[in-house]
Design a protein around this motif. Structure first.
Motif, PDB file in Angstrom:
ATOM      1  N   ALA A  40       0.871  -1.397  -0.068  1.00 38.20           N
ATOM      2  CA  ALA A  40       0.116   0.043   0.102  1.00 38.20           C
ATOM      3  C   ALA A  40       0.828   1.336   0.008  1.00 38.20           C
ATOM      4  O   ALA A  40       0.541   2.240  -0.734  1.00 38.20           O
ATOM      5  N   LYS A  41       2.010   1.090   0.848  1.00 40.30           N
ATOM      6  CA  LYS A  41       2.838   2.385   0.766  1.00 40.30           C
ATOM      7  C   LYS A  41       3.505   2.483  -0.555  1.00 40.30           C
ATOM      8  O   LYS A  41       3.640   3.453  -0.895  1.00 40.30           O
ATOM      9  N   ILE A  42       3.865   1.663  -1.209  1.00 40.56           N
ATOM     10  CA  ILE A  42       4.594   1.722  -2.476  1.00 40.56           C
ATOM     11  C   ILE A  42       3.724   2.222  -3.553  1.00 40.56           C
ATOM     12  O   ILE A  42       3.874   3.089  -4.389  1.00 40.56           O
ATOM     13  N   ALA A  43       2.483   1.758  -3.482  1.00 39.13           N
ATOM     14  CA  ALA A  43       1.586   2.386  -4.436  1.00 39.13           C
ATOM     15  C   ALA A  43       1.074   3.716  -3.936  1.00 39.13           C
ATOM     16  O   ALA A  43       1.055   4.429  -5.087  1.00 39.13           O
ATOM     17  N   HIS A  44       0.997   3.948  -2.784  1.00 41.17           N
ATOM     18  CA  HIS A  44       0.858   5.376  -2.552  1.00 41.17           C
ATOM     19  C   HIS A  44       1.899   6.234  -2.880  1.00 41.17           C
ATOM     20  O   HIS A  44       1.848   7.256  -3.645  1.00 41.17           O
ATOM     21  N   ASN A  45       3.098   6.126  -2.602  1.00 36.90           N
ATOM     22  CA  ASN A  45       4.348   6.773  -3.117  1.00 36.90           C
ATOM     23  C   ASN A  45       4.518   7.029  -4.443  1.00 36.90           C
ATOM     24  O   ASN A  45       4.761   7.757  -5.082  1.00 36.90           O
TER      25      ASN A  45
END
Length: 80
Positions: A40-45
């Motif tokens: 989720a963090k990778i997608a958000h970034n």
């Protein structure tokens, strides 16, 4: 020292098995959440940096950013 009956030994063994399986289940849930959170963090970034790179100079000025700030942010690895 007290001698244990076979029933008491069975109860102890069953309790240990329950504790072990509960610990394994809890650990599996933690590991699954960690991967989900990382993804989720990778997608958000990726999304936010992609959008940031599309802003024009006037929009960047409104945000108080420079093209150099954007370039520095966009060059970061997606997991950071």
């Amino acid at each position: 020292m007290k001698n244990c009956t076979s029933e008491e030994l069975n109860n102890l063994e069953n309790n240990q098995l329950d504790i072990t399986s509960n610990c394994k289940n809890a650990l599996a849930k933690l590991e699954a959440n960690t991967w989900k959170q990382r993804l989720a963090k990778i997608a958000h970034n990726w999304r936010t940096r992609s959008r940031l790179s599309q802003l024009n100079d006037a929009q960047l000025k409104d945000l108080g950013l420079t093209a150099a700030d954007v370039d520095q942010e966009v060059r970061k690895p997606v997991w950071k």
